[in-house]
Write an enzyme that holds these catalytic residues in place. Structure first.
Site, PDB file in Angstrom:
ATOM      1  N   ASP A  69      50.975  78.963  60.185  1.00 21.57           N
ATOM      2  CA  ASP A  69      49.963  79.589  61.043  1.00 21.57           C
ATOM      3  C   ASP A  69      49.061  78.564  61.721  1.00 21.57           C
ATOM      4  OD1 ASP A  69      48.759  78.827  58.668  1.00 21.57           O
ATOM      5  OD2 ASP A  69      48.285  80.857  58.010  1.00 21.57           O
ATOM      6  N   ASN A 138      42.953  88.209  48.873  1.00 21.31           N
ATOM      7  CA  ASN A 138      43.356  89.598  49.119  1.00 21.31           C
ATOM      8  C   ASN A 138      44.882  89.752  49.136  1.00 21.31           C
ATOM      9  OD1 ASN A 138      44.064  88.368  51.501  1.00 21.31           O
ATOM     10  ND2 ASN A 138      42.702  89.565  52.810  1.00 21.31           N
ATOM     11  N   HIS A 140      47.001  87.859  50.925  1.00 22.90           N
ATOM     12  CA  HIS A 140      47.686  87.490  52.174  1.00 22.90           C
ATOM     13  C   HIS A 140      48.576  86.264  51.977  1.00 22.90           C
ATOM     14  CE1 HIS A 140      44.186  84.758  53.837  1.00 22.90           C
ATOM     15  NE2 HIS A 140      44.982  84.070  53.056  1.00 22.90           N
ATOM     16  N   GLU A 145      47.660  89.749  56.656  1.00 29.29           N
ATOM     17  CA  GLU A 145      46.663  90.418  55.833  1.00 29.29           C
ATOM     18  C   GLU A 145      47.229  91.718  55.247  1.00 29.29           C
ATOM     19  OE1 GLU A 145      44.169  88.735  55.218  1.00 29.29           O
ATOM     20  OE2 GLU A 145      43.366  87.698  56.960  1.00 29.29           O
TER      21      GLU A 145
HETATM   22  P1  PGA Z   1      43.658  78.276  49.447  1.00 28.02           P
HETATM   23  O1  PGA Z   1      44.115  79.327  50.538  1.00 28.02           O
HETATM   24  O2  PGA Z   1      44.878  77.463  49.102  1.00 28.02           O
HETATM   25  O3  PGA Z   1      42.607  77.444  50.136  1.00 28.02           O
HETATM   26  O4  PGA Z   1      43.145  79.053  48.287  1.00 28.02           O
HETATM   27  C1  PGA Z   1      45.241  80.108  50.288  1.00 28.02           C
HETATM   28  C2  PGA Z   1      45.448  81.090  51.404  1.00 28.02           C
HETATM   29  O5  PGA Z   1      44.457  81.668  51.897  1.00 28.02           O
HETATM   30  O6  PGA Z   1      46.603  81.308  51.770  1.00 28.02           O
END
Ligand code: PGA
Length: 257
Positions: A69, A138, A140, A145
């Site tokens: 992304d 959450n 994702h 999402e």
């Molecule tokens: P993080 O993010 O590795 O900073 O916890 C994970 C994500 O949001 O995919």
């Protein structure tokens, strides 16, 4: 269908195991296509690869990468763009040919066209051999999402307030966090030959408990892994502290490292 869960003691072990999975693929196959992720969790894995390159000179000449992304509206020189993150943590330290590095272009004039050509580029490479994933609080994956169809392809998303808030720690204020991003879709991720999802720390404990007990549902995008023939979750004990291992579905095979 089995989902492998590797239960580790700490973040360092996650990074080492994940790094070794990537390296053994690169060593065993002539041409490798990796799906890469940003966020804080993969940083240790990238450090492991960079250290290996310094010590062993592993070549990445035959490696192609696709990132999951990118924010819409940030160019690669913006310190919070995912292109900048990847250059800084990984690409500047390896020898992947520039033309084999793919990250969605969040500055494209025609974002829809950018999404289509990203999917096409993945297809032309014969798909992703190994997709590395983090998981949001959450559930994702990428910027998919909760509620994103499992059938989704690379698309533009409006970020939820939850995600903007979580990512605002990297910006000087929440107002600077972009509202839109390009993400590969859940189906695109699912078509990868192998998927490795990594999770570390107590803040991931609630979502990991949900992920390991839920049936696959679009309300929890990461739960698509349960339908995948070759998916591994590597997590540390803090991220797994809410899991009742005695009550886990028998389709989940736990390994301790
Ligand atoms: P993080 O993010 O590795 O900073 O916890 C994970 C994500 O949001 O995919």
């Amino acid at each position: 269908m089995h989902l492998k869960l590797i239960h580790t003691n700490d973040y360092e072990t996650i990074s080492q195991l994940t790094g070794e999975i990537i390296l053994s693929l690169i060593r065993s196959k002539e041409k490798v296509t990796l799906g890469l992720a940003t966020g804080s969790t993969p940083i240790g894995t990238y450090q492991y690869l960079v250290e290996d390159r310094k010590k062993n000179g592993t070549s990445y000449q035959n490696v192609t990468t696709f990132n999951l992304d990118e924010y819409v509206g940030l160019d690669g020189n913006h310190p919070q763009s995912y292109r900048y993150f990847m250059d800084h943590h990984l690409f500047h330290h390896l020898d992947i040919p520039t033309e084999k590095i793919f990250i969605p272009n969040g500055m494209a004039d025609d974002l829809e066209e950018e999404c289509k050509s990203y999917e096409k580029a993945i297809r032309e490479q014969g798909g992703i051999d190994l997709q590395l994933l983090g998981i949001g609080h959450n559930g994702h994956i990428g910027f998919n999402e909760p509620g994103t169809p499992f059938s989704s392809r690379t698309h533009v998303v409006k970020l939820t307030e939850n995600t903007r808030q979580a990512n605002s720690r990297f910006f000087s204020s929440i107002d600077e966090v972009p509202s839109y991003a390009i993400t590969v879709g859940v189906q695109t991720i699912f078509e990868s030959k192998q998927i490795v999802l990594i999770a570390s720390g107590e803040s991931k404990a609630p979502i990991m408990e949900k992920l390991l007990t839920a049936k696959p549902t679009e309300e929890l995008p990461a739960s698509i892994l349960k339908n995948h023939p070759n998916a591994i979750i590597i997590a540390d004990k803090e991220a797994l502290k809410n899991v009742n291992f005695k009550q886990l579905d028998e389709s989940i095979v736990v390994e301790y490292k």
